[in-house]
Motif scaffolding. Structure first.
Motif, PDB file in Angstrom:
ATOM      1  N   GLN A 732       9.397   9.048  -4.871  1.00  0.00           N
ATOM      2  CA  GLN A 732      10.296   8.685  -3.779  1.00  0.00           C
ATOM      3  C   GLN A 732      11.613   8.156  -4.354  1.00  0.00           C
ATOM      4  OE1 GLN A 732       9.504   9.209  -0.584  1.00  0.00           O
ATOM      5  NE2 GLN A 732      11.460   8.488   0.201  1.00  0.00           N
ATOM      6  N   VAL A 733      12.754   8.845  -4.024  1.00  0.00           N
ATOM      7  CA  VAL A 733      14.086   8.460  -4.503  1.00  0.00           C
ATOM      8  C   VAL A 733      14.866   7.889  -3.312  1.00  0.00           C
ATOM      9  CG1 VAL A 733      16.182   9.205  -5.674  1.00  0.00           C
ATOM     10  CG2 VAL A 733      13.996  10.327  -6.185  1.00  0.00           C
ATOM     11  N   THR A 734      15.291   6.629  -3.390  1.00  0.00           N
ATOM     12  CA  THR A 734      15.988   5.955  -2.286  1.00  0.00           C
ATOM     13  C   THR A 734      17.303   5.375  -2.796  1.00  0.00           C
ATOM     14  OG1 THR A 734      13.890   5.378  -1.255  1.00  0.00           O
ATOM     15  CG2 THR A 734      15.847   4.189  -0.497  1.00  0.00           C
ATOM     16  N   ALA A 735      18.417   5.716  -2.086  1.00  0.00           N
ATOM     17  CA  ALA A 735      19.746   5.162  -2.401  1.00  0.00           C
ATOM     18  C   ALA A 735      20.157   4.260  -1.251  1.00  0.00           C
ATOM     19  CB  ALA A 735      20.769   6.269  -2.608  1.00  0.00           C
ATOM     20  N   TYR A 766      25.791   2.211  -4.832  1.00  0.00           N
ATOM     21  CA  TYR A 766      24.429   2.344  -4.332  1.00  0.00           C
ATOM     22  C   TYR A 766      23.429   1.837  -5.381  1.00  0.00           C
ATOM     23  CZ  TYR A 766      26.229   5.309  -0.601  1.00  0.00           C
ATOM     24  OH  TYR A 766      26.904   5.789   0.475  1.00  0.00           O
ATOM     25  N   THR A 767      22.315   1.311  -4.882  1.00  0.00           N
ATOM     26  CA  THR A 767      21.154   1.002  -5.709  1.00  0.00           C
ATOM     27  C   THR A 767      20.143   2.119  -5.493  1.00  0.00           C
ATOM     28  OG1 THR A 767      21.513  -1.374  -5.528  1.00  0.00           O
ATOM     29  CG2 THR A 767      19.305  -0.631  -6.182  1.00  0.00           C
ATOM     30  N   VAL A 768      19.876   2.892  -6.563  1.00  0.00           N
ATOM     31  CA  VAL A 768      18.970   4.041  -6.465  1.00  0.00           C
ATOM     32  C   VAL A 768      17.622   3.627  -7.057  1.00  0.00           C
ATOM     33  CG1 VAL A 768      18.635   6.475  -6.991  1.00  0.00           C
ATOM     34  CG2 VAL A 768      20.955   5.564  -6.711  1.00  0.00           C
ATOM     35  N   THR A 769      16.560   3.693  -6.241  1.00  0.00           N
ATOM     36  CA  THR A 769      15.214   3.254  -6.637  1.00  0.00           C
ATOM     37  C   THR A 769      14.289   4.450  -6.704  1.00  0.00           C
ATOM     38  OG1 THR A 769      15.585   1.131  -5.565  1.00  0.00           O
ATOM     39  CG2 THR A 769      13.314   1.717  -6.079  1.00  0.00           C
ATOM     40  N   PHE A 770      13.463   4.526  -7.816  1.00  0.00           N
ATOM     41  CA  PHE A 770      12.492   5.599  -8.015  1.00  0.00           C
ATOM     42  C   PHE A 770      11.105   4.959  -7.995  1.00  0.00           C
ATOM     43  CE2 PHE A 770      15.653   8.706  -9.255  1.00  0.00           C
ATOM     44  CZ  PHE A 770      16.680   7.911  -9.722  1.00  0.00           C
ATOM     45  N   SER A 771      10.267   5.406  -7.082  1.00  0.00           N
ATOM     46  CA  SER A 771       8.930   4.799  -6.953  1.00  0.00           C
ATOM     47  C   SER A 771       7.882   5.883  -6.761  1.00  0.00           C
ATOM     48  CB  SER A 771       8.898   3.804  -5.782  1.00  0.00           C
ATOM     49  OG  SER A 771       9.261   4.442  -4.577  1.00  0.00           O
ATOM     50  N   ARG A 772       6.677   5.603  -7.336  1.00  0.00           N
ATOM     51  CA  ARG A 772       5.533   6.523  -7.237  1.00  0.00           C
ATOM     52  C   ARG A 772       4.258   5.691  -7.211  1.00  0.00           C
ATOM     53  NH1 ARG A 772       2.249   9.618 -10.892  1.00  0.00           N
ATOM     54  NH2 ARG A 772       1.788  11.709 -10.070  1.00  0.00           N
ATOM     55  N   PRO A 777       8.119   0.751  -9.971  1.00  0.00           N
ATOM     56  CA  PRO A 777       9.371   1.430  -9.675  1.00  0.00           C
ATOM     57  C   PRO A 777      10.465   1.036 -10.665  1.00  0.00           C
ATOM     58  CG  PRO A 777       9.039  -0.377  -8.148  1.00  0.00           C
ATOM     59  CD  PRO A 777       7.781  -0.286  -8.962  1.00  0.00           C
ATOM     60  N   THR A 778      11.490   1.881 -10.732  1.00  0.00           N
ATOM     61  CA  THR A 778      12.656   1.581 -11.564  1.00  0.00           C
ATOM     62  C   THR A 778      13.911   1.837 -10.737  1.00  0.00           C
ATOM     63  OG1 THR A 778      13.775   2.078 -13.653  1.00  0.00           O
ATOM     64  CG2 THR A 778      12.792   3.926 -12.502  1.00  0.00           C
ATOM     65  N   SER A 779      15.008   1.115 -11.035  1.00  0.00           N
ATOM     66  CA  SER A 779      16.240   1.213 -10.231  1.00  0.00           C
ATOM     67  C   SER A 779      17.449   1.360 -11.125  1.00  0.00           C
ATOM     68  CB  SER A 779      16.407  -0.031  -9.341  1.00  0.00           C
ATOM     69  OG  SER A 779      15.343  -0.150  -8.430  1.00  0.00           O
ATOM     70  N   ALA A 786      34.232  10.253  -3.558  1.00  0.00           N
ATOM     71  CA  ALA A 786      34.306  11.470  -2.753  1.00  0.00           C
ATOM     72  C   ALA A 786      34.473  12.687  -3.654  1.00  0.00           C
ATOM     73  CB  ALA A 786      35.458  11.382  -1.751  1.00  0.00           C
ATOM     74  N   GLY A 787      33.653  13.707  -3.405  1.00  0.00           N
ATOM     75  CA  GLY A 787      33.717  14.945  -4.164  1.00  0.00           C
ATOM     76  C   GLY A 787      33.039  14.890  -5.518  1.00  0.00           C
ATOM     77  N   GLN A 788      32.422  13.757  -5.885  1.00  0.00           N
ATOM     78  CA  GLN A 788      31.819  13.602  -7.218  1.00  0.00           C
ATOM     79  C   GLN A 788      30.309  13.820  -7.151  1.00  0.00           C
ATOM     80  OE1 GLN A 788      31.882   9.616  -8.649  1.00  0.00           O
ATOM     81  NE2 GLN A 788      31.432  10.152 -10.767  1.00  0.00           N
ATOM     82  N   THR A 789      29.736  14.357  -8.243  1.00  0.00           N
ATOM     83  CA  THR A 789      28.291  14.496  -8.390  1.00  0.00           C
ATOM     84  C   THR A 789      27.817  13.549  -9.496  1.00  0.00           C
ATOM     85  OG1 THR A 789      28.277  16.790  -7.660  1.00  0.00           O
ATOM     86  CG2 THR A 789      26.391  16.043  -8.952  1.00  0.00           C
ATOM     87  N   VAL A 790      26.965  12.596  -9.139  1.00  0.00           N
ATOM     88  CA  VAL A 790      26.429  11.621 -10.099  1.00  0.00           C
ATOM     89  C   VAL A 790      25.039  12.097 -10.523  1.00  0.00           C
ATOM     90  CG1 VAL A 790      25.759   9.228 -10.473  1.00  0.00           C
ATOM     91  CG2 VAL A 790      27.735   9.761  -9.035  1.00  0.00           C
ATOM     92  N   GLU A 791      24.803  12.152 -11.857  1.00  0.00           N
ATOM     93  CA  GLU A 791      23.510  12.630 -12.370  1.00  0.00           C
ATOM     94  C   GLU A 791      22.710  11.454 -12.922  1.00  0.00           C
ATOM     95  OE1 GLU A 791      21.664  15.956 -15.472  1.00  0.00           O
ATOM     96  OE2 GLU A 791      23.828  15.847 -15.072  1.00  0.00           O
ATOM     97  N   LEU A 792      21.449  11.341 -12.472  1.00  0.00           N
ATOM     98  CA  LEU A 792      20.522  10.319 -12.958  1.00  0.00           C
ATOM     99  C   LEU A 792      19.238  11.011 -13.401  1.00  0.00           C
ATOM    100  CD1 LEU A 792      20.787   7.423 -10.322  1.00  0.00           C
ATOM    101  CD2 LEU A 792      21.639   7.420 -12.657  1.00  0.00           C
ATOM    102  N   ASN A 793      18.743  10.672 -14.619  1.00  0.00           N
ATOM    103  CA  ASN A 793      17.490  11.236 -15.137  1.00  0.00           C
ATOM    104  C   ASN A 793      16.586  10.089 -15.578  1.00  0.00           C
ATOM    105  OD1 ASN A 793      18.234  14.060 -14.922  1.00  0.00           O
ATOM    106  ND2 ASN A 793      19.678  13.653 -16.593  1.00  0.00           N
TER     107      ASN A 793
END
Length: 892
Positions: A732-735, A766-772, A777-779, A786-793
């Protein structure tokens, strides 16, 4: 499918239906159906007689569109398009653009409230200014009084009103207060200095009984209206054009017309009533002496006589104080032009006794009056006003000529109309000059006067006001050797042009406003020889300008000409100019912005070579909008504004898609161009357009980007008991940012496992949280532009797991079955969550366990069904590695 229009530009007046005929031709080889609609307009504005139609091959049909813009739509061009869409499988679309122009309809309403104020040294009036047109109006108010004894202060001094807006201000008047005497009536007029052409003020004229049809009505002697013959030039060949009101009106040109009028009535410091009171006190003293002498005889009267006298007095009092339920009402208008007359006293008398006033009233600012609570009976009315002749209803000079108004109980007589005329005025003055003898002075009614309204035809296509000095002549007087002149019995109140002329001299024209009964004797007119001239050339960026209007003003003198249209095109000569003097020269031509110059002429100077360069009156801005790939460039709103003028359009959907253009922009100016659409980030560009229409930056092209951003990436997780990691599905990815939350789940398909994309993310942090399940979870904190693509791995830690060893008599046991139950479900019919078998070394492992939770592990033989051992309830947290070993004494 082909679409044809007879024209691409239409002028539509709001509220007036405008038909547009569209011809549609079927160019295909099959019978085709199509729908017709108008883009860029509210559906309620358009009526289509055939929204759908069918056509045979090569057949044509006409569709009639009726375009009705609502009243109040701002002036300027609007771009629309006629769309014809086929109903076949191909869904072909034909679009033809049209430009609908809403003409300027400026309108300004100025009102005084109240119109008349009675005070001492100072009085305050309310001023209401309302823009009832469709364009922005700016200007200032000013006031003038004929006697020039009042000072005026406006708060606020000016106004800037959008269509439909109004502002309420205050006008403070101050004048020196008279010491003795009666009330001082000081009328004044309000003017607007805004440089905006306005429609002439409406006015009606009232012809007296017996006047010839069509004869103009001018104020007559003794306040009566008379039919005055007008020269043929004034009766049929002269024209009226809307006057120019405002600061742009040149001295000596057609004087601005007042937009409102008021009256400041000043009370003297010592009123006439005070002097009368002193005389009354003397009379009362004498009367008291007489009463004292006769008091003894009164006391000697009998009680019966005294009672009888009291009864008679009481009866007289009751009779005099009687009231009723009847009433009269009507209106008072000026005999010269039919305008309402405020502040007129209306006095009611019994028909049998016109010496005692029964009731009084005063006319309102609309000239209306009403008198109520009158008993039944016969009455006569007298109307009096400062500077106006006394009138007995309906038009009598004395009470003997008055008409009797009979009232029954409860009756209301309405619609009484009285025409009031001013007391004849006197106008005199002096003509200044070395040789004024032999000059002729004339009083003329201006052609734009309400008296002549409707009697003079306008010039075809004329834009200038009628020339001064060409009005209807009312009085003529010779100028004496000492330069004096005088006009007696001048009809008043009225506005006149005083024209002084003499062969060999420049004709002088002065606009004067004569109040009712006024003795105007302070007029001075300078009679000068017109021995100067100005000549030159009118040009523009594209060459000489033919037919330009050239006007030179000095004081109240005006000389006008036009530039040549052949031979020396664009050249002009102004002759007969008074010298020495400083002239204001205004040059104007259709399609160009006016130019104003100040020219000094010495005595008898003939100035040559004056060069006047005109810039364009309106310009054009255009450009191209580029948007991110995958989106359409159509429908981007484009707004052009310089603060006073605002124009709007949208980018085209047809080729070239994204292009736009706006015309009719005043020049020169600096404009702010704003590009906006809901899914794109707005952009603002500033451009400067010079007087020749050249744009500082050339075409206004912009590249827009999306109004939102994206967050994307791949989630991996470390395997239990290993340092290796692999893509993790169903994470689950939540921003979250404030109250805004976006969420998505990582992919579980083999080719995209662990991948996620958050689309349409508004700019922000934004605070982006990854949970399973079973994993801590990790954040991460990211900023989206505007117009930007942010990459998180992100990489998640290992999930929760349970492991251990099974031993019997201290030795590892292989092949035993271990079942994992949720503690709350153990002992019920619920199945085991996982089943594993102990290995050769007796070890077992339950990887990827949901946590936090409570579990019970049941140990069974590989072949039997009986439980060999059961663990206690085991508690495990997220990403915990729990170990539990089974120890058996023996195996059966």
């Amino acid at each position: 499918m082909r679409v044809d229009l007879p024209a691409r530009r239409f002028s539509v007046v709001p509220g007036v239906p405008a038909p547009v005929v569209v011809t549609i031709t079927n160019t295909s080889e099959i019978i085709a159906g199509c729908t017709v609609r108008v883009l860029g307009a509210d559906p309620d504005w358009v009526e289509v007689d055939q929204p759908e139609l069918s056509l045979f091959p090569d057949a044509s049909a006409q569709v009639r569109l009726l375009l009705t813009l609502p009243v109040g739509v701002p002036a300027g061009p609007r771009r629309m398009a006629v769309q014809v869409r086929e109903l076949t499988d191909e869904q072909a679309v034909a679009i033809e653009e049209i430009v609908v122009t809403v003409p300027d309809q400026p309108g300004l309403d100025v009102r005084l409230d109240p119109v008349t104020v009675t005070a001492g040294r100072r009085a305050d009036f309310g001023v209401v200014v309302e823009n009832n047109g469709n364009t922005v109006l700016e200007g200032r108010l000013r006031a003038e009084d004929p006697e020039q004894k009042i000072t005026f202060t406006f708060t606020p001094p000016g106004y800037s009103l959008a269509p439909g807006e109004s502002v309420t201000g205050r006008l403070r008047t101050r004048a020196k207060r008279p010491v003795f005497g009666s009330l001082a009536v000081r009328p004044f007029s309000l003017f607007v200095d805004d440089g905006v052409r306005r429609a002439p003020l409406s006015a009606s004229t009232t012809a007296p009984v017996g006047a010839a049809p069509g004869a103009p009505v001018v104020p007559g002697a003794a306040g009566q209206g008379v039919a005055s013959p007008v020269p043929a030039a004034a009766a049929g060949t002269k024209t009226l054009a809307p006057p120019v009101v405002g600061a742009g009106t040149a001295p000596g040109a057609d004087a601005p017309r007042p937009v409102a009028q008021g009256v400041f009535v000043q009370k003297p410091l010592f009123a006439r009533g005070l002097l009368s009171l002193l005389g009354l006190l003397v009379a009362v003293t004498v009367f008291a002496v007489v009463i004292a002498v006769g008091l003894s005889s009164v006391l000697a009267r009998s009680a019966a006589d005294r009672d009888l006298a009291l009864q008679v007095a009481q009866a007289r009092f009751d009779s005099s104080a009687a009231t009723g339920t009847a009433g009269v009402s009507g209106a008072v208008t000026l005999i010269s032009d039919g305008q309402p007359v405020p502040g007129v006293a209306v006095e009611i008398f019994e028909a049998s006794d016109t010496t005692a006033v029964v009731a009084t009233a005063a006319t309102s600012d609309t000239g209306e009056f009403a008198v109520d609570s009158l008993p039944a009976g016969d009455y006569k009315m007298r109307l009096r006003g400062a500077g106006f002749a006394e009138v007995w209803y309906p038009a009598g000079a004395t009470d003997a000529e008055a008409e009797v108004v009979s009232l029954s109980s409860g009756q209301q007589v309405t619609g009484l109309s009285v025409l009031l005329g001013g007391v004849p005025a006197t106008v005199s003055g002096t003509v200044l000059g070395e040789d004024a003898a032999g000059a002729v002075a004339e009083l003329q009614i201006p052609l734009d006067s309400a008296v002549l309204a409707g009697l003079v035809d306008p010039l075809t296509g004329a834009a200038a006001p009628p020339a001064l000095g060409d009005g209807a002549v009312v009085r003529t007087a010779p100028v004496g050797g000492d330069g004096t002149f005088s006009f007696a019995a001048v009809p008043s109140p009225a506005v006149y042009d005083l024209v002084v002329s003499k062969p060999g001299f420049s004709t002088q024209v002065h606009r004067i406003d004569v109040a009712a009964g006024e003795d105007r004797s302070d007029i001075e007119v300078s009679l000068l020889e017109g021995d100067g001239s100005i000549s030159g050339l009118v040009t523009s960026a594209s060459g000489p300008v033919p037919g330009a209007t050239v006007v030179a003003t000095y004081g109240q003198g005006v000389v006008q000409t036009v530039s040549l249209t052949q031979d020396e095109i664009g050249s002009f000569v102004l002759r007969g100019l008074q010298t020495p003097a400083t002239f204001t020269v205004v040059v104007s031509a259709p399609g160009y912005a006016s130019a104003t110059l100040s020219v000094n002429l010495a005595e008898a100077q003939e100035l040559t070579g004056l060069s006047v360069v005109l810039g364009q009156s309106a310009g054009n801005l255009s450009g191209q909008v580029t948007v991110p790939a995958g989106t359409s460039a159509a429908g981007v709103a484009v707004t052009v504004s310089d603060g006073a003028v605002t124009r709007q359009t949208v980018t085209r959907s047809s080729e070239p898609a994204g292009s736009w253009s706006i015309g009719g922009l005043p020049l020169p100016a600096t404009y702010t161009v704003t590009f906006s659409r809901a899914d794109l980030e707005s952009q603002v560009v500033s451009v400067t357009v010079d007087g020749n229409g050249a744009v500082s930056t050339g075409p206004v092209d912009v590249t827009m980007r999306a109004a939102t951003g994206r967050i994307t990436g791949v989630v991996t997780q470390t395997a239990t008991g290993s340092s290796a990691s692999s893509p993790a599905a169903n994470v689950q990815v939540t921003a979250a940012s404030g109250s805004s939350t976006l969420s998505v789940t990582s992919a579980s398909t083999p080719q995209d496992r662990g991948a996620f994309v958050l689309e349409n993310v508004p700019p922000g942090t934004y605070t982006v949280t990854f949970s399973r399940k079973g994993t801590r979870p990790t954040s991460s904190i990211v900023t989206v532009v505007a117009g930007q693509t942010v990459e998180l791995n992100p990489q998640l830690v290992s999930p929760a797991s349970i492991s251990g060893t099974v031993r019997a008599a201290g030795q590892p046991v292989a092949g035993l079955e271990l079942r994992l139950f949720v503690a709350e479900e153990f002992g019920t019919a619920a199945p085991a969550r996982a089943v594993v078998t102990s290995g050769a070394d007796g070890t077992y492992l339950f990887p990827d366990v949901d946590a936090p939770a409570h579990y019970v592990i049941e140990l069974r033989s590989a072949t039997g069904t009986a439980a060999l051992a059961t663990s206690p309830a085991l508690t495990i947290g997220q990403s915990d590695a729990l170990t539990y070993d089974f120890s058996l004494d023996s195996l059966s």
